[in-house]
Design a protein around this motif. Sequence first.
Motif, PDB file in Angstrom:
ATOM      1  N   LEU A 404      25.894  53.180  84.328  1.00 13.13           N
ATOM      2  CA  LEU A 404      25.106  52.546  83.403  1.00 13.13           C
ATOM      3  C   LEU A 404      26.005  51.126  83.878  1.00 13.13           C
ATOM      4  N   VAL A 405      26.665  50.673  83.943  1.00 11.06           N
ATOM      5  CA  VAL A 405      27.670  49.340  84.151  1.00 11.06           C
ATOM      6  C   VAL A 405      27.279  48.244  85.375  1.00 11.06           C
ATOM      7  N   LEU A 406      26.950  49.749  86.342  1.00 11.03           N
ATOM      8  CA  LEU A 406      26.440  49.209  87.260  1.00 11.03           C
ATOM      9  C   LEU A 406      25.391  48.652  87.339  1.00 11.03           C
ATOM     10  N   VAL A 407      23.980  49.638  87.009  1.00 11.91           N
ATOM     11  CA  VAL A 407      22.463  49.122  86.969  1.00 11.91           C
ATOM     12  C   VAL A 407      21.804  48.649  85.127  1.00 11.91           C
ATOM     13  N   LEU A 408      22.685  48.495  84.858  1.00 10.97           N
ATOM     14  CA  LEU A 408      22.431  47.832  83.625  1.00 10.97           C
ATOM     15  C   LEU A 408      22.079  45.892  83.632  1.00 10.97           C
ATOM     16  N   PRO A 409      22.796  45.470  84.188  1.00 13.32           N
ATOM     17  CA  PRO A 409      23.515  44.693  84.511  1.00 13.32           C
ATOM     18  C   PRO A 409      22.292  43.467  85.307  1.00 13.32           C
ATOM     19  N   HIS A 410      21.512  44.375  85.928  1.00 13.82           N
ATOM     20  CA  HIS A 410      20.490  43.982  86.559  1.00 13.82           C
ATOM     21  C   HIS A 410      18.758  43.307  86.034  1.00 13.82           C
ATOM     22  N   PHE A 411      19.124  44.393  84.745  1.00 14.31           N
ATOM     23  CA  PHE A 411      18.440  44.276  83.917  1.00 14.31           C
ATOM     24  C   PHE A 411      18.243  43.168  82.774  1.00 14.31           C
ATOM     25  N   PHE A 412      19.527  43.584  81.969  1.00 13.21           N
ATOM     26  CA  PHE A 412      19.810  42.223  81.571  1.00 13.21           C
ATOM     27  C   PHE A 412      21.033  41.446  81.560  1.00 13.21           C
ATOM     28  N   GLY A 413      21.736  41.591  82.604  1.00 15.92           N
ATOM     29  CA  GLY A 413      22.850  40.605  82.807  1.00 15.92           C
ATOM     30  C   GLY A 413      23.917  40.586  82.195  1.00 15.92           C
ATOM     31  N   VAL A 414      25.032  39.696  81.992  1.00 16.12           N
ATOM     32  CA  VAL A 414      26.374  40.286  81.626  1.00 16.12           C
ATOM     33  C   VAL A 414      25.983  41.149  80.121  1.00 16.12           C
ATOM     34  N   THR A 415      25.122  41.274  79.215  1.00 16.68           N
ATOM     35  CA  THR A 415      24.730  41.886  78.061  1.00 16.68           C
ATOM     36  C   THR A 415      24.336  43.273  78.477  1.00 16.68           C
ATOM     37  N   GLY A 416      23.576  43.405  79.316  1.00 16.30           N
ATOM     38  CA  GLY A 416      24.243  44.783  80.400  1.00 16.30           C
ATOM     39  C   GLY A 416      25.128  45.519  80.760  1.00 16.30           C
ATOM     40  N   VAL A 417      26.619  45.104  80.575  1.00 11.54           N
ATOM     41  CA  VAL A 417      27.488  45.580  80.729  1.00 11.54           C
ATOM     42  C   VAL A 417      28.162  46.116  78.948  1.00 11.54           C
ATOM     43  N   TRP A 418      27.808  45.755  78.240  1.00 16.87           N
ATOM     44  CA  TRP A 418      28.265  45.702  77.131  1.00 16.87           C
ATOM     45  C   TRP A 418      27.387  46.781  76.361  1.00 16.87           C
ATOM     46  N   LEU A 419      26.055  47.251  76.714  1.00 23.60           N
ATOM     47  CA  LEU A 419      25.123  47.430  76.430  1.00 23.60           C
ATOM     48  C   LEU A 419      25.644  48.815  76.251  1.00 23.60           C
ATOM     49  N   ALA A 420      25.954  48.955  77.816  1.00 20.26           N
ATOM     50  CA  ALA A 420      26.405  50.486  78.236  1.00 20.26           C
ATOM     51  C   ALA A 420      27.505  51.569  77.770  1.00 20.26           C
ATOM     52  N   PHE A 421      28.463  50.144  76.963  1.00 23.50           N
ATOM     53  CA  PHE A 421      28.891  51.851  76.671  1.00 23.50           C
ATOM     54  C   PHE A 421      28.640  52.419  75.204  1.00 23.50           C
ATOM     55  N   PRO A 422      27.734  51.708  74.512  1.00 17.89           N
ATOM     56  CA  PRO A 422      27.232  52.377  73.310  1.00 17.89           C
ATOM     57  C   PRO A 422      26.168  53.262  73.534  1.00 17.89           C
ATOM     58  N   LEU A 423      25.988  53.310  75.011  1.00 17.99           N
ATOM     59  CA  LEU A 423      24.804  54.139  75.225  1.00 17.99           C
ATOM     60  C   LEU A 423      25.476  55.582  76.053  1.00 17.99           C
ATOM     61  N   SER A 424      26.758  55.410  76.757  1.00 13.71           N
ATOM     62  CA  SER A 424      27.548  56.231  77.005  1.00 13.71           C
ATOM     63  C   SER A 424      28.206  56.958  75.978  1.00 13.71           C
TER      64      SER A 424
END
Length: 462
Positions: A404-424
């Motif tokens: 998720l950390v490697l994928v989400l930033p491509h769509f949400f930028g730095v916020t994508g890194v943070w989003l990976a935590f609750p999803l995981s």
Amino acid sequence: MNEQSQRLGTQPIPKLLRNLSVPAMIGMFVMALYNVIDTLFIARGVGILGVAGVSIAFPAMMIMMAVSAAVGIGGASVISRRLGEDRQEEANQVFGNVIFMIVAVSFFGLISAFTFMDPMLKLFGASDEILPYASDYIFPILVGSIFFTFAFSTNNIIRSEGNSKVAMITMVVPAILNIFLDAIFIFGLDMGVQGAALATVIAQAIGSVMVLVYFLGGKSSLNLHLKALKPQWLVIKETLIIGMPAFVRQVAGSAMMIAINSMLIRFGGEFEVGVFGIVQKLTMFTIMPMIGVLQGMQPIIGFNYGAKNYGRLRDTIVLGMKVVTIMSAGIFVIMMALPEVLMMIFTGDQQTIDAGAHAMRIMFAMAILIGAQVVSGGLYQALGKARPAFILSMARQVLFLIPLVLVLPHFFGVTGVWLAFPLSDVLAFTLSMVFLYKDRQLFFKSSDGGSGSTNYSTAPSS
């Protein structure tokens, strides 16, 4: 067998869990406090680039912790079950082989300090601006790896025989000493991040001496004989198989740090790496008390499983789950309500405070699920069930968080890194519940030993 080990099978579960968990929680709390203060001193005394350098170097420390965890936690699981089965001499043999493995693996940490340290840090994501800080921090740590590995591993062994107070003391004293040495080396002697690392090595060396005094002074249920230091392949194999989930969990944490730092530099910059360095230490602070509860549970579970006291096993699991769930709920409330206050401890820079608060509110959105994840993997490990423990140890970080950390930033930028935590957190919690429900008969089987549980082997499947 000493009274401290015998009480694992006789003392009432609530009292026993409290007596074992509270010292472990205090020890983990002080260790986490040291990490927070260490970061605070670096942030105030060196700056955000110093924090970023430590964050880049931290995966190397996590790899050392991974090896220590594999040896220490694996050995602790085997020893507690041997003591429960009243196989004292075999428990001593396991202990001797743990010491042998500690010495063997520490040698590689020393070699790495003089061979491939800088290429390793660049692999971890160090930019030219951050590399000097990361190198200054990790070099003393690698040179003194014998102390770090020995103290971390043997602390688990002490706890496995039910002596949680000594385990707490051997964690608390070095951590407090580390804090004072940090202040002297960073502010008094102006040694920067290298001073922080040197403080860690000295503190762990003193902790190692304390552990040696404990084992050689006859206070332990275990006896260390020279003949027990002779490596025995079957003992080493069993120890490492049971300890492998802890190794994977720590290595996964290292890989997670590398992935996060790399994506933050790519989609943000050194500033975001520094912000994550602060948030990551706060994250450790929130998780440590739950790990303390788990550490209190594991010797009870291992001993009573070996002694076939399945009622006590069940009561320990149920009570432990309740405690960590309450803790998780408390962490959720604090992180949602007070992230700015927590960031202000480290810095007065408003941009850093705002960025860190934004990250924490996203990262801890599903914090209430963390406790069950922590307990589930450690539960299987204490039972010697290597396969499910291995899978659950990988679940959050390897199977879910890193992708998720490697994928989400491509769509949400730095916020994508943070989003990976609750999803995981959601995905790992779901997987944990699937395993626990599937093996519910293992945890609730009758005292006659009958079970309808899945037949997991302690050895890897072929």
